[in-house]
Design an enzyme around this catalytic site. Structure first.
Site, short mmCIF file in Angstrom:
data_model
loop_
_atom_site.label_atom_id
_atom_site.label_comp_id
_atom_site.label_asym_id
_atom_site.label_seq_id
_atom_site.Cartn_x
_atom_site.Cartn_y
_atom_site.Cartn_z
N SER A 160 -5.91 2.69 16.32
CA SER A 160 -4.47 2.81 16.14
C SER A 160 -3.81 1.58 16.75
O SER A 160 -4.35 0.97 17.68
CB SER A 160 -3.94 4.06 16.83
OG SER A 160 -2.52 4.06 16.88
N TYR A 175 -3.70 9.50 24.30
CA TYR A 175 -3.96 8.99 22.96
C TYR A 175 -4.09 7.47 22.99
O TYR A 175 -5.03 6.91 22.42
CB TYR A 175 -2.83 9.40 22.01
CG TYR A 175 -3.01 8.90 20.60
CD1 TYR A 175 -3.88 9.54 19.72
CD2 TYR A 175 -2.31 7.78 20.13
CE1 TYR A 175 -4.05 9.09 18.42
CE2 TYR A 175 -2.47 7.33 18.84
CZ TYR A 175 -3.34 7.98 17.99
OH TYR A 175 -3.51 7.52 16.70
N LYS A 179 -7.53 5.41 22.03
CA LYS A 179 -7.61 4.48 20.91
C LYS A 179 -7.90 3.05 21.37
O LYS A 179 -8.56 2.28 20.65
CB LYS A 179 -6.31 4.53 20.10
CG LYS A 179 -6.13 5.84 19.33
CD LYS A 179 -7.27 6.09 18.36
CE LYS A 179 -7.04 7.31 17.48
NZ LYS A 179 -8.12 7.51 16.49
#
Length: 272
Positions: A160, A175, A179
């Site tokens: 991401s 998150y 990533k």
């Protein structure tokens, strides 16, 4: 020079796609079908995955109008469980009668909490799925290829842009770090497995206007405008806009010298 003209055909190749019921995976699977790849569809729910397989078969016959549809199979797989991953990958090879040459790991998820209040159980689960899951599927994919001496394989791990930058306004510390780990995992595996001619790259999307994003926005025009204000192209992406990038990274003829790359496809978001 004709031997350097790239091709994106994958006829006779087998690709494993995790998170096969997701919106991004759906676009990528349709692209792979169009270019001839057999596909093993992996997701956590067997019933839903089998239903998606039927949808993909219908797409191949009615939309692509393929007379011969590439072989597909659906499998339940929790990528955060290493033992399960290895068993499922072995079953895929047995069912298809060959080892997969390509892996696309789209499985993963996001949830937001302020860092100081992030529940430990939630954090541990996300790291297990997003980061360790990426490691487990890569291991299960590469190990038999290395053992058999099969070369020319490729892995695409979906990271991401949030692994490269901290994007306002989300409170998504776990998150982001998971990533970022995926991006560095791809680079590390690329270096370790180069001697086996296994290429590993990460594709790092920006905002995708799909079901999950729509659910987060939920009619909040202010939030939507805040998101796109940081995108030079002034819009979110559609899942289909990632097909070309993934096919390139998977293709041995097009991307034989591309490994360890972190490809940002974000409408220019990280350029500002």
């Amino acid at each position: 020079m004709t031997d350097y003209i790239p091709t994106f055909r994958f006829d006779g190749h087998l690709t494993i796609v995790t998170g096969a019921c997701g919106g991004l995976a759906e676009a990528l699977i349709k692209g792979l079908l169009a270019y001839g790849s057999d596909i093993a569809l992996l997701d956590i729910d067997q019933e839903k995955t089998a239903a998606k397989q039927a949808e993909y078969h219908k797409y191949a016959t009615e939309e692509l109008k393929l007379k011969e549809v590439p072989k597909m199979g659906s499998y339940a797989c929790d990528i955060s469980d290493s033992d399960t991953v290895h068993k499922v990958f072995a079953q895929v090879a047995k069912d298809f009668g060959k080892l997969p040459l390509h892996l696309v790991n789209t499985a993963g998820y996001c949830e937001n909490f302020p860092c100081e209040d992030y529940p430990a159980k939630n954090a541990e689960k996300m790291v297990k799925v997003n980061l360790l899951g990426s490691l487990y599927v890569s291991q299960a994919f590469a190990k038999p290829l290395i053992k058999e001496g099969i070369k020319g394989a490729s892995v695409v791990l979906i990271g991401s842009m949030s692994g490269a930058i901290v994007n306002d306004p989300q409170n998504q510390v776990v998150y982001n770090m998971s990533k970022a780990g995926v991006i560095h995992l791809a680079k590390t595996l690329a270096c370790e497995w180069a001697k086996y001619n296994i290429r590993v790259n990460s594709l790092n999307p920006g905002y995708i206007y799909g079901p999950l994003t729509k659910n987060v926005i939920n009619g909040n025009e202010e939030l939507y405008n805040r998101w796109i204000s940081g995108i030079p192209q002034q819009r979110m992406s559609e899942p289909k806009e990632y097909i070309g990038a993934v096919l390139y990274l998977l293709s041995e003829s097009a991307a034989s010298y591309t490994t360890g790359a972190s490809l940002l496809v974000d409408g220019g978001f990280t350029s500002w």
